[in-house]
Design an enzyme around this catalytic site. Structure first.
Site, PDB file in Angstrom:
ATOM      1  N   GLY A  14     -21.463  11.894 -12.073  1.00 34.63           N
ATOM      2  CA  GLY A  14     -21.696  12.950 -11.092  1.00 34.63           C
ATOM      3  C   GLY A  14     -22.088  14.249 -11.770  1.00 34.63           C
TER       4      GLY A  14
ATOM      5  N   VAL B 298     -27.386  16.809 -13.355  1.00 38.09           N
ATOM      6  CA  VAL B 298     -26.463  17.367 -14.344  1.00 38.09           C
ATOM      7  C   VAL B 298     -26.957  18.720 -14.846  1.00 38.09           C
ATOM      8  CG1 VAL B 298     -25.378  17.026 -16.600  1.00 38.09           C
ATOM      9  CG2 VAL B 298     -25.662  15.081 -15.036  1.00 38.09           C
TER      10      VAL B 298
ATOM     11  N   VAL C  69     -20.085   9.577 -22.481  1.00 44.28           N
ATOM     12  CA  VAL C  69     -19.254   8.380 -22.343  1.00 44.28           C
ATOM     13  C   VAL C  69     -18.571   8.258 -20.990  1.00 44.28           C
ATOM     14  CG1 VAL C  69     -17.273   7.123 -23.257  1.00 44.28           C
ATOM     15  CG2 VAL C  69     -18.905   8.166 -24.809  1.00 44.28           C
TER      16      VAL C  69
ATOM     17  N   ARG D 273     -40.020  18.604 -16.015  1.00 47.29           N
ATOM     18  CA  ARG D 273     -41.291  17.906 -15.832  1.00 47.29           C
ATOM     19  C   ARG D 273     -42.052  18.429 -14.613  1.00 47.29           C
ATOM     20  NH1 ARG D 273     -39.930  11.611 -15.862  1.00 47.29           N
ATOM     21  NH2 ARG D 273     -38.216  12.390 -14.568  1.00 47.29           N
ATOM     22  N   ARG D 274     -41.332  18.898 -13.602  1.00 49.48           N
ATOM     23  CA  ARG D 274     -41.978  19.376 -12.374  1.00 49.48           C
ATOM     24  C   ARG D 274     -41.650  20.855 -12.173  1.00 49.48           C
ATOM     25  NH1 ARG D 274     -39.847  14.409 -11.208  1.00 49.48           N
ATOM     26  NH2 ARG D 274     -38.010  15.304 -10.204  1.00 49.48           N
TER      27      ARG D 274
ATOM     28  N   LYS E  72     -21.898   2.869 -23.839  1.00 51.79           N
ATOM     29  CA  LYS E  72     -20.648   3.617 -23.998  1.00 51.79           C
ATOM     30  C   LYS E  72     -19.687   2.881 -24.922  1.00 51.79           C
ATOM     31  CE  LYS E  72     -21.206   5.645 -19.410  1.00 51.79           C
ATOM     32  NZ  LYS E  72     -20.779   5.604 -17.997  1.00 51.79           N
TER      33      LYS E  72
END
Length: 433
Positions: free
Chosen positions: A306, A17, A134, A48-49, A207
């Site tokens: 997605g 995302v 949601v 984090r990476r 949700k």
């Protein structure tokens, strides 16, 4: 005086995302500036990476110190898409304290601690927006929070998890078992390597808690949402539903009690008639019905997950929050004035479809009917059919009228104790009628 300098955005998380959010901010920069009134600048990306190549993102923006990023003082909006409870909660709180409003896609955190986050946002005069938490790209939070603010919402019913809908749809259309359908969902990227949050209903329950809180102007936490997943749904359940002219869906159901004194929130598999609009929601799509007193019945439909769909919802919130920043105002905060209690599942009025394996001999139906009568549950329809293999057993299918769920559960337990009942092949609630 209206500000003219660019608005600075900090992005926490750059996965599926987050990377889409960054891409859209870059490729649509001119359009976003025109819609907001000033340019929007990506000022930092916490990951984090840091060694991972992130196409289209200036490496100079990458940092592993998310706390320092949100504490900078010149950040106008923090976009949080890292998920989980911590460190997301601490980072959002710190962002409010240091002058930033927040756009989040974190359903788990909002369902668990939304009240405290709203309180902190209000204390510091910041925005907290979370359309993406949601139903992906589907506009749902804002219509409930703003468009229907003058109406009375009585029910929210829908499919809010794409992974489980894909699995159940494949079981229905192809005859696959649960494990086969899950494997296909995993291979296609609809299910995570660990699908527990989806298939056990945790994602949908979070949700449901958010939707119930907004719809009924009360606080509903995830622990108050009754939750059942789809792991126990069998091919026999799907076949039973088909014989009834139904299909099986994992539903999130939020309802205001008839007397208006309480609310309920639940997530569980249910049979719904093929004539119901939710029955035609296929694969990984989501759809939600909202029933309001004045507006009537509204349906929201679209991709519920997605990278690109979720990023679309994030960017919509970002535009709204940036406009508020320019106008030196804030959007709607938490509305929990009704303070309605959340009723336990046992008090919810439902219907059951119960399929029993029974001894094929006279008097069995009378024994079963007696159990229902003793539990105070009325039978709607009953069908008994002898097995063709001549094994001395028959199938007995009972569909009940609506009754308190506790009475229906008690009925099932009493049926199990009958000597003539060899087993309970299927138990499922019936909705949408």
């Amino acid at each position: 005086m209206m500000r003219t300098r660019p608005l600075k955005v900090a992005l926490l998380g750059c996965g599926v995302v987050g990377s889409e959010v960054a891409r859209i901010m870059t490729t649509h920069a001119d359009d976003l500036a025109a819609r907001i009134g000033v340019p929007v600048e990506l000022a930092g990306v916490a990951v984090r990476r840091p060694s991972k190549v992130r196409e289209g993102i200036d490496p100079a923006l990458i940092t592993t110190d998310a706390t320092a990023l949100v504490k900078r003082g010149d950040i106008d909006v923090v976009v949080e898409v890292i998920g989980g409870i911590e460190p997301a909660r601490s980072l959002i709180t710190t962002a409010f304290e240091h002058g930033a409003s927040v756009v989040s896609a974190n359903k788990a955190l909002l369902a668990e601690d939304g009240a405290a986050l709203h309180a902190t946002a209000g204390k510091y005069g910041r925005d907290l927006y979370y359309e993406a938490a949601v139903a992906g790209a589907i506009p749902l939070v804002r219509p409930l929070r703003e468009s229907l603010a003058g109406d009375k919402v009585n029910r929210v019913l829908g499919i809010v998890n794409g992974t489980t809908n894909f699995i159940l749809d494949k079981m229905d259309t192809s005859g696959a078992g649960y494990s086969e359908a899950l494997d296909e969902a995993t291979a296609l990227g609809y299910a995570e390597a660990d699908p527990t949050a989806d298939v056990e209903g945790f994602d949908a329950a979070a949700k449901a808690a958010i939707l119930a809180g907004i719809a009924f102007h009360t606080r509903v936490r995830i622990g108050e949402v009754h939750r059942e997943g789809i792991t126990e749904v069998t091919a026999a359940d799907i076949a039973s539903a088909r014989r009834m002219g139904c299909t099986v869906k994992l539903l999130a159901i939020c309802e205001r009690a008839a007397d208006g004194r309480s609310v309920t929130a639940r997530v569980h598999p249910a049979m719904i008639p093929l004539s119901h609009p939710l029955a035609s929601v296929r694969e990984a799509y989501n759809a939600v019905f909202v029933e309001a007193e004045a507006a009537g019945q509204l349906m929201f439909y679209g991709p519920g997950a997605g990278g690109a769909p979720t990023a679309s919802a994030v960017l919509g919130d970002l535009v709204a929050v940036c406009r508020n920043k320019i106008g030196e105002t804030t959007g709607p905060g938490e509305s929990a004035y009704t303070r309605l209690p959340v009723s336990p599942m046992g008090e919810v009025v439902t219907r059951y479809h119960i399929s029993l394996d029974v001894a094929d001999k006279p008097g069995v139906l009378a024994q079963v009917a007696t159990v229902f009568a003793e539990q105070g549950v009325s039978i709607d329809t009953v069908r008994q059919q002898s097995r063709q293999d001549g094994d001395g057993e028959a199938s007995l299918v009972v569909v009940t009228h609506r009754a308190p769920d506790a009475a229906l559960s008690g009925t099932v337990e009493a049926l199990r104790k009958l000597d003539t009942v060899r087993g309970v092949a299927s138990i499922m609630r019936v909705e949408g009628e």
